[in-house]
Design a protein around this motif. Structure first.
Motif, PDB file in Angstrom:
ATOM      1  N   THR A  23       0.817  -1.218   0.000  1.00  0.00           N
ATOM      2  CA  THR A  23       0.000   0.000   0.000  1.00  0.00           C
ATOM      3  C   THR A  23       0.848   1.263   0.000  1.00  0.00           C
ATOM      4  O   THR A  23       0.423   2.283  -0.515  1.00  0.00           O
ATOM      5  CB  THR A  23      -0.948   0.046   1.210  1.00  0.00           C
ATOM      6  N   GLY A  24       2.010   1.198   0.602  1.00  0.00           N
ATOM      7  CA  GLY A  24       2.876   2.369   0.641  1.00  0.00           C
ATOM      8  C   GLY A  24       2.447   3.411   1.655  1.00  0.00           C
ATOM      9  O   GLY A  24       2.945   4.532   1.647  1.00  0.00           O
ATOM     10  N   ASP A  25       1.518   3.068   2.535  1.00  0.00           N
ATOM     11  CA  ASP A  25       1.043   4.008   3.551  1.00  0.00           C
ATOM     12  C   ASP A  25       2.008   4.142   4.727  1.00  0.00           C
ATOM     13  O   ASP A  25       1.883   5.052   5.532  1.00  0.00           O
ATOM     14  CB  ASP A  25      -0.325   3.563   4.095  1.00  0.00           C
ATOM     15  N   VAL A  26       2.967   3.220   4.812  1.00  0.00           N
ATOM     16  CA  VAL A  26       3.874   3.176   5.950  1.00  0.00           C
ATOM     17  C   VAL A  26       5.300   3.326   5.438  1.00  0.00           C
ATOM     18  O   VAL A  26       5.645   2.836   4.361  1.00  0.00           O
ATOM     19  CB  VAL A  26       3.705   1.824   6.692  1.00  0.00           C
ATOM     20  N   SER A  27       6.138   3.990   6.224  1.00  0.00           N
ATOM     21  CA  SER A  27       7.525   4.208   5.795  1.00  0.00           C
ATOM     22  C   SER A  27       8.310   2.899   5.798  1.00  0.00           C
ATOM     23  O   SER A  27       7.932   1.930   6.456  1.00  0.00           O
ATOM     24  CB  SER A  27       8.205   5.215   6.724  1.00  0.00           C
ATOM     25  N   GLU A  28       9.419   2.887   5.071  1.00  0.00           N
ATOM     26  CA  GLU A  28      10.257   1.691   4.981  1.00  0.00           C
ATOM     27  C   GLU A  28      10.803   1.284   6.345  1.00  0.00           C
ATOM     28  O   GLU A  28      10.923   0.094   6.644  1.00  0.00           O
ATOM     29  CB  GLU A  28      11.410   1.917   4.004  1.00  0.00           C
ATOM     30  N   SER A  29      11.153   2.278   7.175  1.00  0.00           N
ATOM     31  CA  SER A  29      11.693   1.930   8.493  1.00  0.00           C
ATOM     32  C   SER A  29      10.630   1.254   9.358  1.00  0.00           C
ATOM     33  O   SER A  29      10.931   0.323  10.112  1.00  0.00           O
ATOM     34  CB  SER A  29      12.236   3.182   9.196  1.00  0.00           C
ATOM     35  N   THR A  30       9.385   1.678   9.231  1.00  0.00           N
ATOM     36  CA  THR A  30       8.303   1.042   9.982  1.00  0.00           C
ATOM     37  C   THR A  30       8.072  -0.378   9.483  1.00  0.00           C
ATOM     38  O   THR A  30       7.883  -1.302  10.276  1.00  0.00           O
ATOM     39  CB  THR A  30       7.002   1.858   9.856  1.00  0.00           C
TER      40      THR A  30
END
Length: 111
Positions: A82-89
């Motif tokens: 979805t891309g709603d969350v950052s890569e670090s998360t």
């Protein structure tokens, strides 16, 4: 002869709802499998549970045999898609899911 109203029958594979009061049973048969859920609440709650169960089966999920590992993997990959969350998360969630899977990953969700 009295003209009695009867409920329309559900189509093949649409499932069924039975019960009364605050106890309901929701059943769906697909591909030779029968899946049943017990629901506490109103008939409207049972109808919602039937729709949710139908969605799970339509998506190819087998709610009776699904493991914690499968659920966590799908959850993390869904976040990544979805891309709603950052890569670090996402990397933090992958790490945490891996730690959980080490201990209880093979446990079925239905247990």
């Amino acid at each position: 002869m009295t003209n009695r109203r009867t409920k329309a029958r559900r189509g093949w594979g649409e499932g069924s709802i039975s019960g009364s009061g605050d106890r309901w049973s929701v059943r769906v048969s697909r591909d030779g499998r029968r899946v049943r859920r017990n629901v506490r609440g109103s008939e409207a709650d049972a109808k919602k549970a039937l729709k949710a169960l139908q969605r799970e089966l339509d998506a190819g999920l087998n709610p009776t045999r699904r493991t914690i590992e499968q659920q966590l993997t799908d959850w993390v990959e869904g976040e990544a898609r979805t891309g709603d969350v950052s890569e670090s998360t996402i990397s933090l969630h992958r790490w945490a899911a891996g730690r959980v899977v080490e201990h209880i990953g093979r446990t079925q969700l239905s247990k």
